[in-house]
Write a protein that holds these residues in place. Sequence first.
Motif, PDB file in Angstrom:
ATOM      1  N   ASP A  56       0.794  -1.240   0.000  1.00  0.00           N
ATOM      2  CA  ASP A  56       0.000   0.000   0.000  1.00  0.00           C
ATOM      3  C   ASP A  56       0.821   1.282   0.000  1.00  0.00           C
ATOM      4  OD1 ASP A  56      -2.462  -1.453   0.038  1.00  0.00           O
ATOM      5  OD2 ASP A  56      -2.165  -1.827   2.178  1.00  0.00           O
ATOM      6  N   CYS A  57       1.771   1.372  -0.896  1.00  0.00           N
ATOM      7  CA  CYS A  57       2.476   2.638  -1.120  1.00  0.00           C
ATOM      8  C   CYS A  57       1.625   3.465  -2.087  1.00  0.00           C
ATOM      9  CB  CYS A  57       3.829   2.402  -1.790  1.00  0.00           C
ATOM     10  SG  CYS A  57       4.916   1.294  -0.914  1.00  0.00           S
ATOM     11  N   GLU A  58       1.589   4.774  -1.874  1.00  0.00           N
ATOM     12  CA  GLU A  58       0.844   5.633  -2.786  1.00  0.00           C
ATOM     13  C   GLU A  58       1.820   6.514  -3.571  1.00  0.00           C
ATOM     14  OE1 GLU A  58      -3.048   7.036  -1.164  1.00  0.00           O
ATOM     15  OE2 GLU A  58      -2.347   8.927  -2.021  1.00  0.00           O
ATOM     16  N   PHE A  59       1.790   6.359  -4.879  1.00  0.00           N
ATOM     17  CA  PHE A  59       2.726   7.094  -5.736  1.00  0.00           C
ATOM     18  C   PHE A  59       1.965   7.914  -6.778  1.00  0.00           C
ATOM     19  CE2 PHE A  59       5.473   3.325  -4.682  1.00  0.00           C
ATOM     20  CZ  PHE A  59       6.469   4.020  -4.014  1.00  0.00           C
ATOM     21  N   THR A  60       2.469   9.114  -7.046  1.00  0.00           N
ATOM     22  CA  THR A  60       1.900   9.971  -8.090  1.00  0.00           C
ATOM     23  C   THR A  60       2.955  10.231  -9.153  1.00  0.00           C
ATOM     24  OG1 THR A  60       0.466  11.053  -6.495  1.00  0.00           O
ATOM     25  CG2 THR A  60       0.843  12.223  -8.567  1.00  0.00           C
ATOM     26  N   GLY A  61       2.552  10.095 -10.407  1.00  0.00           N
ATOM     27  CA  GLY A  61       3.488  10.355 -11.489  1.00  0.00           C
ATOM     28  C   GLY A  61       2.869  10.117 -12.848  1.00  0.00           C
ATOM     29  N   VAL A  62       3.739  10.064 -13.843  1.00  0.00           N
ATOM     30  CA  VAL A  62       3.315   9.987 -15.242  1.00  0.00           C
ATOM     31  C   VAL A  62       3.490   8.553 -15.736  1.00  0.00           C
ATOM     32  CG1 VAL A  62       3.736  10.886 -17.562  1.00  0.00           C
ATOM     33  CG2 VAL A  62       4.053  12.375 -15.567  1.00  0.00           C
ATOM     34  N   PRO A  63       2.433   7.952 -16.288  1.00  0.00           N
ATOM     35  CA  PRO A  63       2.543   6.572 -16.778  1.00  0.00           C
ATOM     36  C   PRO A  63       3.531   6.447 -17.941  1.00  0.00           C
ATOM     37  CG  PRO A  63       0.232   7.211 -16.546  1.00  0.00           C
ATOM     38  CD  PRO A  63       1.051   8.456 -16.389  1.00  0.00           C
ATOM     39  N   PHE A  64       4.254   5.353 -17.944  1.00  0.00           N
ATOM     40  CA  PHE A  64       5.215   5.086 -19.025  1.00  0.00           C
ATOM     41  C   PHE A  64       4.587   5.213 -20.416  1.00  0.00           C
ATOM     42  CE2 PHE A  64       7.675   2.720 -22.005  1.00  0.00           C
ATOM     43  CZ  PHE A  64       8.990   2.931 -21.638  1.00  0.00           C
ATOM     44  N   PRO A  65       3.374   4.651 -20.651  1.00  0.00           N
ATOM     45  CA  PRO A  65       2.810   4.741 -22.008  1.00  0.00           C
ATOM     46  C   PRO A  65       2.625   6.181 -22.490  1.00  0.00           C
ATOM     47  CG  PRO A  65       1.635   3.086 -20.725  1.00  0.00           C
ATOM     48  CD  PRO A  65       2.524   3.824 -19.758  1.00  0.00           C
ATOM     49  N   THR A  66       2.387   7.116 -21.567  1.00  0.00           N
ATOM     50  CA  THR A  66       2.251   8.526 -21.947  1.00  0.00           C
ATOM     51  C   THR A  66       3.563   9.048 -22.513  1.00  0.00           C
ATOM     52  OG1 THR A  66       0.629   8.833 -20.200  1.00  0.00           O
ATOM     53  CG2 THR A  66       1.663  10.828 -21.072  1.00  0.00           C
TER      54      THR A  66
ATOM     55  N   ALA B 219       3.293  13.562  -0.556  1.00  0.00           N
ATOM     56  CA  ALA B 219       4.366  14.544  -0.355  1.00  0.00           C
ATOM     57  C   ALA B 219       5.403  14.393  -1.471  1.00  0.00           C
ATOM     58  CB  ALA B 219       5.032  14.334   0.998  1.00  0.00           C
ATOM     59  N   GLU B 220       6.192  15.429  -1.667  1.00  0.00           N
ATOM     60  CA  GLU B 220       7.266  15.377  -2.660  1.00  0.00           C
ATOM     61  C   GLU B 220       8.148  14.149  -2.380  1.00  0.00           C
ATOM     62  OE1 GLU B 220      10.634  18.554  -3.327  1.00  0.00           O
ATOM     63  OE2 GLU B 220       8.699  19.312  -4.060  1.00  0.00           O
ATOM     64  N   LEU B 221       8.509  13.427  -3.405  1.00  0.00           N
ATOM     65  CA  LEU B 221       9.328  12.221  -3.251  1.00  0.00           C
ATOM     66  C   LEU B 221      10.665  12.565  -2.575  1.00  0.00           C
ATOM     67  CD1 LEU B 221       9.693   9.181  -3.980  1.00  0.00           C
ATOM     68  CD2 LEU B 221      10.705   9.958  -6.128  1.00  0.00           C
ATOM     69  N   ALA B 222      10.963  11.885  -1.479  1.00  0.00           N
ATOM     70  CA  ALA B 222      12.193  12.157  -0.732  1.00  0.00           C
ATOM     71  C   ALA B 222      13.423  11.821  -1.575  1.00  0.00           C
ATOM     72  CB  ALA B 222      12.202  11.335   0.556  1.00  0.00           C
ATOM     73  N   ALA B 223      14.487  12.567  -1.354  1.00  0.00           N
ATOM     74  CA  ALA B 223      15.710  12.370  -2.131  1.00  0.00           C
ATOM     75  C   ALA B 223      16.230  10.932  -2.008  1.00  0.00           C
ATOM     76  CB  ALA B 223      16.778  13.372  -1.697  1.00  0.00           C
ATOM     77  N   ASP B 224      16.216  10.356  -0.805  1.00  0.00           N
ATOM     78  CA  ASP B 224      16.722   8.994  -0.619  1.00  0.00           C
ATOM     79  C   ASP B 224      15.906   7.954  -1.388  1.00  0.00           C
ATOM     80  OD1 ASP B 224      18.702   9.901   1.004  1.00  0.00           O
ATOM     81  OD2 ASP B 224      17.827   9.152   2.875  1.00  0.00           O
ATOM     82  N   HIS B 225      14.633   8.268  -1.605  1.00  0.00           N
ATOM     83  CA  HIS B 225      13.753   7.344  -2.333  1.00  0.00           C
ATOM     84  C   HIS B 225      13.714   7.659  -3.832  1.00  0.00           C
ATOM     85  CE1 HIS B 225      12.305   4.833   0.865  1.00  0.00           C
ATOM     86  NE2 HIS B 225      11.915   5.863   1.592  1.00  0.00           N
ATOM     87  N   GLY B 226      14.608   8.565  -4.278  1.00  0.00           N
ATOM     88  CA  GLY B 226      14.740   8.758  -5.712  1.00  0.00           C
ATOM     89  C   GLY B 226      14.314  10.113  -6.246  1.00  0.00           C
ATOM     90  N   GLY B 227      13.963  11.041  -5.339  1.00  0.00           N
ATOM     91  CA  GLY B 227      13.576  12.371  -5.805  1.00  0.00           C
ATOM     92  C   GLY B 227      14.708  13.070  -6.525  1.00  0.00           C
ATOM     93  N   PRO B 228      14.395  13.828  -7.583  1.00  0.00           N
ATOM     94  CA  PRO B 228      13.068  14.337  -7.937  1.00  0.00           C
ATOM     95  C   PRO B 228      12.161  13.362  -8.680  1.00  0.00           C
ATOM     96  CG  PRO B 228      14.673  15.135  -9.531  1.00  0.00           C
ATOM     97  CD  PRO B 228      15.441  14.406  -8.460  1.00  0.00           C
TER      98      PRO B 228
END
Length: 197
Positions: free
Chosen positions: A84-94, A139-148
């Motif tokens: 149950d991680c919640e992630f926001t972003g752009v789908p690869f197919p786009t 929240a904005e993706l943390a740097a340790d988890h790969g942000g930006p």
Amino acid sequence: MVEDVTDLYREFGEQRLPPGQHETDEFPVLSKGETPPWTRETWSFDVWGAVDERRSFSYEEFLELPATTQQQDFHCVTGWSTFDCEFTGVPFPTIAELAGVDDDATHVMFHALDGYTTDLRLDDCLREEVLFVYEHDGAELAADHGGPLRVVTPHKYAYKGAKWVDGVEFLTEAERGYWEQRGYSDTANPWNQERWG
Ligand SMILES: Nc1nc2c(c(=O)[nH]1)N[C@H]1C(S)=C(S)[C@@H](COP(=O)(O)O)O[C@H]1N2
Ligand SMILES: [Mo]
């Protein structure tokens, strides 16, 4: 709206928790080295290789692309899984559609700021739940988890999801990424325990 993709395991196996994995409430950080620095001004996300034309996005331009939020599970090849991680972003197919992928493209290489790379077959990437992520749990993706920006691949072990991703290259033949050259699986299906090979 949050797209719930925690049931995608049904396509691959019987159990939500893949075999040989244990569930943790933590979201550990796992990186081959240091968290690389970046600046908004100089960062760009590039798409090249077997495409109509090379594309380059600034951070601001990337944030303007149509995005989606999904709830998903996260499986590390070393044995832990986080539900149950919640992630926001752009789908690869786009991204693939914006670049215009050539007919003879068969594979993809992701490139990252720390020199990390990882490969997948193109058809394993052309799925709506493969996301280029800039937000985690609202929240904005943390740097340790790969942000930006990072990739998530809920249908694969997590090493297929490049943190600090700044480029995607479309290939006309298979190539191996950082961990794949060191023995990890190209295909990495957790429900089939494709860890090595
Ligand atoms: N650029 C980059 N991406 C990476 C890695 C890395 O070392 N560098 N490690 C991978 C591995 S092995 C895992 S399990 C996940 C860990 O993501 P997390 O640190 O957000 O849990 O990132 C993957 N993506
Ligand atoms: Mo991992």
